[in-house]
Design an enzyme around this catalytic site. Sequence first.
Site, PDB file in Angstrom:
ATOM      1  N   ASN A 110       0.818  -1.218   0.000  1.00 22.71           N
ATOM      2  CA  ASN A 110       0.000   0.000   0.000  1.00 22.71           C
ATOM      3  C   ASN A 110       0.852   1.268   0.000  1.00 22.71           C
ATOM      4  OD1 ASN A 110      -2.006  -1.835   0.093  1.00 22.71           O
ATOM      5  ND2 ASN A 110      -2.675  -1.398   2.198  1.00 22.71           N
ATOM      6  N   THR A 155     -13.582  38.802 -31.574  1.00 21.44           N
ATOM      7  CA  THR A 155     -14.449  38.430 -30.453  1.00 21.44           C
ATOM      8  C   THR A 155     -15.686  37.848 -31.116  1.00 21.44           C
ATOM      9  OG1 THR A 155     -15.654  40.521 -30.336  1.00 21.44           O
ATOM     10  CG2 THR A 155     -13.637  40.387 -29.033  1.00 21.44           C
ATOM     11  N   HIS A 156     -16.257  36.843 -30.515  1.00 16.63           N
ATOM     12  CA  HIS A 156     -17.405  36.120 -31.107  1.00 16.63           C
ATOM     13  C   HIS A 156     -17.062  35.572 -32.499  1.00 16.63           C
ATOM     14  CE1 HIS A 156     -19.871  38.172 -27.986  1.00 16.63           C
ATOM     15  NE2 HIS A 156     -19.085  39.190 -28.275  1.00 16.63           N
ATOM     16  N   SER A 277      -6.103  13.387 -48.465  1.00 20.92           N
ATOM     17  CA  SER A 277      -7.338  12.605 -48.452  1.00 20.92           C
ATOM     18  C   SER A 277      -7.179  11.439 -49.409  1.00 20.92           C
ATOM     19  CB  SER A 277      -8.501  13.497 -48.895  1.00 20.92           C
ATOM     20  OG  SER A 277      -9.540  12.714 -49.431  1.00 20.92           O
ATOM     21  N   LYS A 283      -6.768  17.918 -51.124  1.00 23.83           N
ATOM     22  CA  LYS A 283      -6.810  18.148 -49.672  1.00 23.83           C
ATOM     23  C   LYS A 283      -5.437  18.193 -49.002  1.00 23.83           C
ATOM     24  CE  LYS A 283      -9.994  18.613 -47.395  1.00 23.83           C
ATOM     25  NZ  LYS A 283     -11.025  17.723 -46.866  1.00 23.83           N
ATOM     26  N   ASN A 285      -4.910  18.346 -45.021  1.00 20.88           N
ATOM     27  CA  ASN A 285      -5.673  18.422 -43.775  1.00 20.88           C
ATOM     28  C   ASN A 285      -4.776  18.614 -42.550  1.00 20.88           C
ATOM     29  OD1 ASN A 285      -8.051  17.956 -45.218  1.00 20.88           O
ATOM     30  ND2 ASN A 285      -7.834  15.733 -45.018  1.00 20.88           N
ATOM     31  N   GLU A 290      -6.128  18.509 -35.291  1.00 19.16           N
ATOM     32  CA  GLU A 290      -7.442  17.922 -34.975  1.00 19.16           C
ATOM     33  C   GLU A 290      -7.304  16.826 -33.922  1.00 19.16           C
ATOM     34  OE1 GLU A 290      -9.635  16.809 -38.587  1.00 19.16           O
ATOM     35  OE2 GLU A 290      -8.586  18.441 -39.571  1.00 19.16           O
ATOM     36  N   TYR A 317      -6.516   2.039   2.247  1.00 20.27           N
ATOM     37  CA  TYR A 317      -6.379   1.500   0.892  1.00 20.27           C
ATOM     38  C   TYR A 317      -7.577   0.629   0.522  1.00 20.27           C
ATOM     39  CZ  TYR A 317      -4.719  -1.047  -3.168  1.00 20.27           C
ATOM     40  OH  TYR A 317      -4.623  -1.586  -4.420  1.00 20.27           O
ATOM     41  N   GLN A 322      -6.297   0.718  -7.441  1.00 20.15           N
ATOM     42  CA  GLN A 322      -5.489   0.202  -8.547  1.00 20.15           C
ATOM     43  C   GLN A 322      -5.943   0.830  -9.871  1.00 20.15           C
ATOM     44  OE1 GLN A 322      -4.054  -3.960  -8.537  1.00 20.15           O
ATOM     45  NE2 GLN A 322      -5.432  -4.252 -10.260  1.00 20.15           N
ATOM     46  N   LYS A 325      -4.168   4.070 -11.947  1.00 11.95           N
ATOM     47  CA  LYS A 325      -2.986   4.142 -12.807  1.00 11.95           C
ATOM     48  C   LYS A 325      -3.251   4.289 -14.308  1.00 11.95           C
ATOM     49  CE  LYS A 325      -1.212   1.000  -9.971  1.00 11.95           C
ATOM     50  NZ  LYS A 325      -1.901   1.585  -8.815  1.00 11.95           N
TER      51      LYS A 325
HETATM   52  N1  ARG Z   1      -1.480  -3.450  -7.499  1.00 13.77           N
HETATM   53  C1  ARG Z   1      -1.924  -2.730  -6.376  1.00 13.77           C
HETATM   54  C2  ARG Z   1      -2.339  -1.310  -6.777  1.00 13.77           C
HETATM   55  O1  ARG Z   1      -2.044  -0.929  -7.835  1.00 13.77           O
HETATM   56  C3  ARG Z   1      -0.846  -2.641  -5.346  1.00 13.77           C
HETATM   57  C4  ARG Z   1      -1.309  -2.500  -3.950  1.00 13.77           C
HETATM   58  C5  ARG Z   1      -1.992  -3.736  -3.520  1.00 13.77           C
HETATM   59  N2  ARG Z   1      -2.328  -3.702  -2.134  1.00 13.77           N
HETATM   60  C6  ARG Z   1      -3.193  -4.582  -1.601  1.00 13.77           C
HETATM   61  N3  ARG Z   1      -3.439  -4.444  -0.381  1.00 13.77           N
HETATM   62  N4  ARG Z   1      -3.795  -5.485  -2.316  1.00 13.77           N
HETATM   63  O2  ARG Z   1      -2.982  -0.614  -6.046  1.00 13.77           O
END
Ligand code: ARG
Length: 458
Positions: A110, A155-156, A277, A283, A285, A290, A317, A322, A325
């Site tokens: 954790n 403006t606008h 295109s 074209k 582009n 974009e 936690y 998780q 990420k």
């Molecule tokens: N893979 C977990 C995460 O990304 C790591 C921490 C896991 N901790 C646990 N108590 N299961 O959060």
Amino acid sequence: MAKMWAGRTAGATDKLADDFNSSISFDSRMYRQDITGSMAHAAMLGAKGIITSDEADALIAGLEELLNDIESGKVIIDLECEDIHMFVEQLLTERIGEVGKKLHTARSRNDQVALDLRMYLREETETVVSLIKAVVNALLKTAKENKDAIMPGYTHLQRAQPITFAHHLFAYCMMLLRDIDRFCDMSKRMNISPIGSCALAGTTYDTDRYFEAEKLGFDGVCMNSIDGVSDRDFCVEFVNCCAITMMHLSRLSEEIILWTSWEFKFVELSDAFTTGSSIMPQKKNSDMAELIRGKTGRVYGDLMGILTVLKGLPLAYNKDMQEDKEGVFDAVDTIKMCLSVMAPMIETMSVNKENMLRAAQEGFINATDLADYLVKKGMPFRTAYKISGTLVSECIKRRIVLEEVTLDEYKTYSELFDSDVYEEISLQTCVAKRISLGGTSQASADAQIEFIEKELNK
Ligand code: ARG
């Protein structure tokens, strides 16, 4: 294979549950931070006598070797493992034997994952900041070359008042400088070490959290162990900074798309940053611009994602975390890509000053200056505004511009008009006379260049 956490249960989970639970496919990108963090942890355990110094040395040497082997491609990260933390510990133990099992003393995944993510993001923050600087430099360079290029300011999306192209680009420099400032500010709060918070409550070992924090280049430690493992504000703040920067890039992209259209033709992108295109041979582009505009939506999504994951999570936690990420990594990858494309796209675009000037000559964008001319001769602004507006309306009917109205005609509107009116309403004068601080005059351009350069070198 039995899980590392087998004990309370047999550790044999369903294959589907394993896949569902696993994060190694995406958290493996933090292997370097994970291993470096572990090296500092082993050093601390040794320094505090929690393990012997020989054991600490063995752990550190083993980790170092592992890091080199991953970096050189000798070791391939095993995606069957649950996460990068488990993978490192498992492989280390396979390689160095029993002592490897001591690494996880006085820590938990954790605090480990919170540490890794902070270390990973602080590095990426530095990269993002340098990429933003490259965009500012590209804008600044283009602005310097176009200090005299007069274009309509809008403006606008209606032509409003004459400005220089440089002045317009400086506005984007200011936005991006604020972005840099925002990233740097956020990074101060991110650079606080959670390691040593352990599972949630701290530990019974006599650890030294400052030792580890210092070794890993942190500015301080989280003062509450529950907060240490539960806090993901740094993720929210990071993605928020990304979202704001992307919003700026998106606005710039939108303008580039407009400017490159046949309706504007203010700039032309180099062939290297455009596409054609498959059916329309004529074209050219602005796909890159974009895409930057489009990818802004992804990053907003990443921000909503992390905010929503955290909303309603009880301390400390929870496995929901998780889910922090992938969105964060997506924001990192997206913003880096967009910034990397934006800088050379701007640097290589060509500016059509003639078309900008032509656009500025239509649309009566000197009407405010005509009113100001009368005001400077003593007329109240609202009266002058009315006269200028009436003259514009008359010109539109007769398909002429203000510069073509004769002095006699002007005089029928006010006796204050004189032959100097023409000089006063020329676009060059309109721009040159906007001398107020931060206006579109040359002196202001120079001051802005100085400001931007100073900020970039800070
Ligand atoms: N893979 C977990 C995460 O990304 C790591 C921490 C896991 N901790 C646990 N108590 N299961 O959060």
